[in-house]
Design a protein around this motif. Structure first.
Motif, short mmCIF file in Angstrom:
data_model
loop_
_atom_site.label_atom_id
_atom_site.label_comp_id
_atom_site.label_asym_id
_atom_site.label_seq_id
_atom_site.Cartn_x
_atom_site.Cartn_y
_atom_site.Cartn_z
N ILE A 97 1.44 -4.58 -2.32
CA ILE A 97 1.44 -3.35 -1.52
C ILE A 97 0.35 -3.47 -0.45
O ILE A 97 -0.83 -3.57 -0.79
N ARG A 116 1.51 4.69 0.01
CA ARG A 116 1.59 4.68 -1.44
C ARG A 116 0.27 5.22 -1.98
O ARG A 116 -0.75 5.26 -1.27
N GLU A 163 -3.28 5.49 -3.85
CA GLU A 163 -4.40 4.55 -3.94
C GLU A 163 -4.36 3.79 -5.26
O GLU A 163 -4.68 2.60 -5.32
N LYS A 192 -1.96 0.93 -4.99
CA LYS A 192 -2.56 -0.16 -4.19
C LYS A 192 -3.59 -0.93 -5.00
O LYS A 192 -3.64 -2.16 -4.95
N ASP A 195 -2.39 -2.50 2.38
CA ASP A 195 -3.35 -1.40 2.44
C ASP A 195 -2.86 -0.23 3.28
O ASP A 195 -3.20 0.92 3.01
N SER A 211 -1.84 -3.08 -7.58
CA SER A 211 -1.24 -4.23 -6.90
C SER A 211 -2.26 -5.36 -6.71
O SER A 211 -1.93 -6.54 -6.83
N LYS A 212 -3.50 -4.99 -6.45
CA LYS A 212 -4.56 -6.00 -6.29
C LYS A 212 -5.08 -6.50 -7.63
O LYS A 212 -5.53 -7.64 -7.76
N ASP A 269 6.43 -8.49 -1.38
CA ASP A 269 6.44 -7.17 -0.76
C ASP A 269 7.90 -6.71 -0.62
O ASP A 269 8.83 -7.47 -0.90
#
Length: 145
Positions: free
Chosen positions: A47, A53, A55, A58, A49, A61-62, A79
């Motif tokens: 996702i 979506r 936080e 995100k 930055d 996702s990281k 993605d």
């Protein structure tokens, strides 16, 4: 959870509850699932930055690739454009097209989860996200092979 491209094992969703509105609680759930199923690969959505979506999405996702590395698991992220690219090869360009194609490919598993087609003014049916998760996994198999 898949054993192979045509062998879904479990399609439960990792969801947050109001009490579990933190990255740590979701990573704990992911850890429990990995302990139970012992996967070799974690496939997830990448996702950006600037995506519209949450936080938390995100952050997760990281975090997933970092978690995978800690667990000595292969990690692959796609993605939305990459997933749509894979399925466009088969003529599926919308979320509904992708869901219908998956239901056709895996007829014994997901046909009864297929949401009815929504009108342009209606909100997306929540079950479409189940099919998006499946599309992520199938994209991994398609690109890998």
């Amino acid at each position: 959870m898949f054993e192979g491209p045509d062998s879904p094992l479990d399609w439960g969703c990792l969801q947050k509850t109001e009490k579990e509105n933190s990255l740590d609680s979701l990573v704990m759930k992911l850890h429990a699932l990995c302990d139970y199923y012992s996967p070799t690969v974690l496939v997830s959505e990448r996702i950006p930055d600037d995506a519209h979506r949450s936080e938390l999405s995100k952050e997760l996702s990281k975090e997933i690739p970092l978690f995978a590395k800690e667990q000595s698991l292969e990690s692959k992220q796609f993605d939305r454009h990459e997933v749509k690219g894979v399925f466009s090869v088969f003529g599926a360009v919308t979320q509904q097209n992708i869901a219908e194609l998956i239901a056709d490919w895996l007829p014994g598993y997901f046909v009864h989860y297929l949401p009815k087609k929504t009108k342009s003014w209606e909100t997306t049916h929540p079950r479409i996200y189940l099919f998006y998760a499946i599309a992520l996994a199938l994209s991994y198999y398609y690109i890998r092979d």
